[in-house]
Design an enzyme around this catalytic site. Structure first.
Site, PDB file in Angstrom:
ATOM      1  CB  CYS A   2      -0.860   0.056   1.255  1.00  0.00           C
ATOM      2  SG  CYS A   2      -2.042  -1.293   1.384  1.00  0.00           S
ATOM      3  N   GLY A  28      -0.820   0.375  -4.865  1.00  0.00           N
ATOM      4  CA  GLY A  28      -2.142  -0.154  -4.529  1.00  0.00           C
ATOM      5  C   GLY A  28      -3.188   0.438  -5.443  1.00  0.00           C
ATOM      6  CG  ASN A 101       3.094  -0.304   2.989  1.00  0.00           C
ATOM      7  OD1 ASN A 101       4.193   0.086   2.619  1.00  0.00           O
ATOM      8  ND2 ASN A 101       2.575  -1.436   2.551  1.00  0.00           N
ATOM      9  N   GLY A 102       1.636  -2.658   5.136  1.00  0.00           N
ATOM     10  CA  GLY A 102       2.288  -3.821   5.720  1.00  0.00           C
ATOM     11  C   GLY A 102       1.270  -4.878   6.077  1.00  0.00           C
ATOM     12  CE1 TYR A 256       5.294  -5.448 -10.337  1.00  0.00           C
ATOM     13  CE2 TYR A 256       4.568  -5.762  -8.079  1.00  0.00           C
ATOM     14  CZ  TYR A 256       4.272  -5.504  -9.403  1.00  0.00           C
ATOM     15  OH  TYR A 256       2.986  -5.302  -9.795  1.00  0.00           O
TER      16      TYR A 256
HETATM   17  O1  LIG Z   1       4.563 -14.181 -12.581  1.00  0.00           O
HETATM   18  P1  LIG Z   1       3.463 -13.211 -12.351  1.00  0.00           P
HETATM   19  O2  LIG Z   1       2.482 -13.704 -11.335  1.00  0.00           O
HETATM   20  O3  LIG Z   1       2.816 -12.776 -13.621  1.00  0.00           O
HETATM   21  O4  LIG Z   1       4.076 -11.918 -11.658  1.00  0.00           O
HETATM   22  C1  LIG Z   1       5.228 -11.255 -12.094  1.00  0.00           C
HETATM   23  C2  LIG Z   1       4.908 -10.149 -13.086  1.00  0.00           C
HETATM   24  O5  LIG Z   1       4.004  -9.179 -12.489  1.00  0.00           O
HETATM   25  C3  LIG Z   1       4.640  -7.918 -12.411  1.00  0.00           C
HETATM   26  O6  LIG Z   1       4.255  -7.063 -13.481  1.00  0.00           O
HETATM   27  P2  LIG Z   1       3.037  -6.042 -13.407  1.00  0.00           P
HETATM   28  O7  LIG Z   1       2.243  -6.146 -14.646  1.00  0.00           O
HETATM   29  O8  LIG Z   1       2.287  -6.203 -12.134  1.00  0.00           O
HETATM   30  O9  LIG Z   1       3.686  -4.575 -13.303  1.00  0.00           O
HETATM   31  P3  LIG Z   1       4.756  -3.767 -14.167  1.00  0.00           P
HETATM   32  O10 LIG Z   1       4.031  -3.127 -15.317  1.00  0.00           O
HETATM   33  O11 LIG Z   1       5.276  -2.754 -13.194  1.00  0.00           O
HETATM   34  O12 LIG Z   1       5.819  -4.681 -14.644  1.00  0.00           O
HETATM   35  C4  LIG Z   1       6.123  -8.205 -12.515  1.00  0.00           C
HETATM   36  O13 LIG Z   1       6.829  -7.086 -13.044  1.00  0.00           O
HETATM   37  C5  LIG Z   1       6.150  -9.372 -13.458  1.00  0.00           C
HETATM   38  O14 LIG Z   1       6.027  -8.930 -14.793  1.00  0.00           O
HETATM   39  N1  LIG Z   2      -0.454  -4.162   1.236  1.00  0.00           N
HETATM   40  C1  LIG Z   2      -0.663  -3.550   2.360  1.00  0.00           C
HETATM   41  O1  LIG Z   2       0.145  -2.790   2.872  1.00  0.00           O
HETATM   42  C2  LIG Z   2      -1.982  -3.892   3.019  1.00  0.00           C
HETATM   43  C3  LIG Z   2      -2.326  -3.181   4.313  1.00  0.00           C
HETATM   44  C4  LIG Z   2      -3.375  -3.936   5.113  1.00  0.00           C
HETATM   45  N2  LIG Z   2      -2.848  -5.195   5.592  1.00  0.00           N
HETATM   46  C5  LIG Z   2      -4.625  -4.144   4.273  1.00  0.00           C
HETATM   47  O2  LIG Z   2      -4.876  -5.240   3.840  1.00  0.00           O
HETATM   48  O3  LIG Z   2      -5.329  -3.196   4.013  1.00  0.00           O
HETATM   49 MG   LIG Z   3       5.900  -6.745 -14.959  1.00  0.00          MG
END
Ligand SMILES: O=P(O)(O)OC[C@H]1O[C@H](OP(=O)(O)OP(=O)(O)O)[C@H](O)[C@@H]1O
Ligand SMILES: NC(=O)CC[C@H](N)C(=O)O
Ligand SMILES: [Mg+2]
Length: 504
Positions: A2, A28, A101-102, A256
């Site tokens: 988040c 998020g 966040n967490g 990421y």
């Molecule tokens: O193996 P998976 O379960 O598919 O997850 C990994 C993928 O998901 C994320 O991309 P995402 O589209 O969320 O965001 P980005 O555009 O920042 O790369 C990450 O960068 C990988 O591409």
């Molecule tokens: N990814 C997060 O930081 C989630 C915060 C909190 N645990 C929620 O679910 O809203």
């Molecule tokens: Mg990606």
């Protein structure tokens, strides 16, 4: 993950918080919320959706006040219901609202403690529990005006009760803003300032990019276990409130989650990704000495900086073979597998000539469920690629995350219980190579050697809070696997939305 933000200023904060949330949107996409303090009243707007959809002019007009907090949500506990969007609110003592966040690892225990204290928790959100723990500890402090020492004592007691990952910001009506980070500093939190004619203004945010976007100057990261209090006169106080704090940031922020233009704990996210590319490029050159790769292609967006560096290492051309639809968000943080699966082709499209008759090396930052890699390899072949190799800048992800990334079930992870060959076969690649964990750690820590420990639990199952056992992971799997979530979300669609705060 988040995103959180909090500002104490000398003029209206609504627009600044909104702008900061838009640059934290990548953390998020499910829900967003802002609370301001207008005189003695909280003003709240929160709902499911992106920042640009949740806040219309009529809401912004009502979000009056010079102090406020905001949140963008990626759920990791409870449900996706708008009633669990943040910030959360309790009316006593003073009136407190909190954004988190967490993810907490002792939510069950806290829930029992809160029941014994006769505090009512209305949702399954761990963040609502955290707010109630804070409220309980502040309640123990005597008097009508909180001193910084009293706020710090409340946070110290909260640290003693709460386990897991939490970077938080809270508002206490008539008293000020308090922000704190768990004793391991798993989730990021930065502190910034802005000078105005009327005096100094302060801001805390998940990532430094939020400070940049709204003209605040970075002061420093909030230390693990530390609390920051800005009182009602705008004075800043800070104190270490945890016993034996040890910075152990989540390494997946660098792989990421975070934006490349952010700096976390003195580490440039961009530079760490370039290093990941350098190290993985060297491994490819070493292990695939006689490779026949013609071209390196990133899978937009996060892997672009990594892939460019791999191309440099291998002395190969780098080509943008996939175009990303700029109006589609991140796939991995979408709530259900069906949606994630559909989103890959909506989001990415191949440029035929970059693939036709070529042996391509596709690069991604990570392979989690394999949703992206499987479909992207298929698309590369449909576009005429002769061979498709695949490189992941993160090692095999085999263990659930319990600190704010929604990877609750090892069964959903493509590398769980499989070796590289088996994963390679499943995603349909001609060859697959992963970064080694020591190289990933070195890629990040090289940028700030004073950070020597990271949470790397998704790769090696070692959880920095040391309280995660198999029983906990089994319960998490039961509660939050994709199947469990979709069942629960449909059952809870009529969840009572109790927002006892002025709601525009
Ligand atoms: O193996 P998976 O379960 O598919 O997850 C990994 C993928 O998901 C994320 O991309 P995402 O589209 O969320 O965001 P980005 O555009 O920042 O790369 C990450 O960068 C990988 O591409
Ligand atoms: N990814 C997060 O930081 C989630 C915060 C909190 N645990 C929620 O679910 O809203
Ligand atoms: Mg990606």
């Amino acid at each position: 993950m988040c995103g959180i933000v909090g500002i104490v200023a000398h003029s209206s904060v609504n627009q600044t918080i909104y702008d900061a949330l838009t640059v934290l949107q990548h953390r998020g996409q499910d829900a967003a919320g802002i609370v301001t303090v207008d005189g003695e009243a909280f003003r709240l707007r929160k709902a499911n959706g992106l920042v640009k959809d949740v806040f219309q002019s009529k809401h912004m007009l009502r979000l009056q006040g010079n102090i406020g907090i905001g949140h963008v949500r990626y759920p990791t506990a409870g449900s996706s219901s708008s009633s669990e969007a943040q910030p959360f609110y309790v009316n006593s003592p003073f009136g407190i609202t909190l954004a988190h966040n967490g993810n907490l690892t002792n939510a069950h225990e806290l829930s029992e403690q809160m029941a014994q204290m006769r505090r009512h928790i209305n949702t399954n959100s761990d963040s609502e529990l955290l707010l109630n723990v804070l409220a309980h500890e502040i309640q123990q402090q005597p008097g009508y005006v909180l001193t910084p020492e009293q706020v710090f004592e409340a946070v110290t007691k909260l640290h003693a009760r709460v386990r897991g990952a939490y970077a938080c910001v809270a508002l206490i009506v008539g008293q000020g803003l308090v922000a704190f980070r768990d004793r391991n500093g798993i989730r990021p939190l930065v502190l910034g300032k802005r000078s105005t004619d009327k005096g100094q203004e302060y801001m805390v945010a998940s990532e430094s990019v939020a400070l940049d976007a709204v003209g605040f100057e970075y002061i420093r990261d909030v230390a693990p276990g530390e609390a920051v209090f800005v009182d009602r006169d705008g004075q800043l106080f800070t104190k270490q409130c945890a016993q034996a704090p040890q910075l152990s940031p989540c390494i997946f922020e660098f792989v990421y989650f975070a934006r490349p233009d952010s700096t976390i704990d003195g580490i440039s996210v961009y530079a760490s990704r370039v290093n990941m590319g350098r190290k993985l490029g060297a491994k490819i050159a070493r292990e695939w000495e006689d490779h026949d790769i013609d071209v390196v292609i990133p899978i937009p967006e996060t892997s672009c900086d990594i892939a460019l560096q791999i191309a440099n290492e291998l002395d190969l051309p780098y080509r943008q073979g996939f175009v990303k639809n700029r109006y589609v968000g991140r796939t991995f943080i979408m709530p259900g597998q069906e949606e994630r699966k559909k989103s890959v082709r909506r989001k990415l499209n191949a440029i035929g000539q970059e693939f036709k008759g070529k042996n391509v090396l596709l690069v991604d930052d990570s392979v989690v469920r394999g949703t992206t890699s499987e479909q992207i390899i298929e698309m590369a072949r449909e576009s005429g690629a002769r061979k498709v190799y695949f490189a992941s800048a993160a090692p095999e992800i085999r263990f659930p995350n319990v600190y704010g990334i929604d990877m609750p079930s090892s069964q959903e992870l493509i590398a769980h219980g499989r070796d590289v060959e088996e994963v390679c076969k499943l995603i349909g690649a001609d060859g697959l190579i992963y970064q080694d964990l020591p190289d990933l750690v070195a890629a990040v820590s090289e940028e700030n050697p004073t950070v020597s420990r990271f949470d790397t639990s998704v790769f090696n199952g070692q959880y920095v809070t040391q309280d995660v056992d198999q029983a906990y992971l089994d319960r998490l799997n039961e509660d939050r696997s994709d199947d469990a979530k979709s069942k629960r979300d449909s059952e809870q669609s009529s969840n009572l939305e109790i927002h006892n705060v002025c709601h525009p």
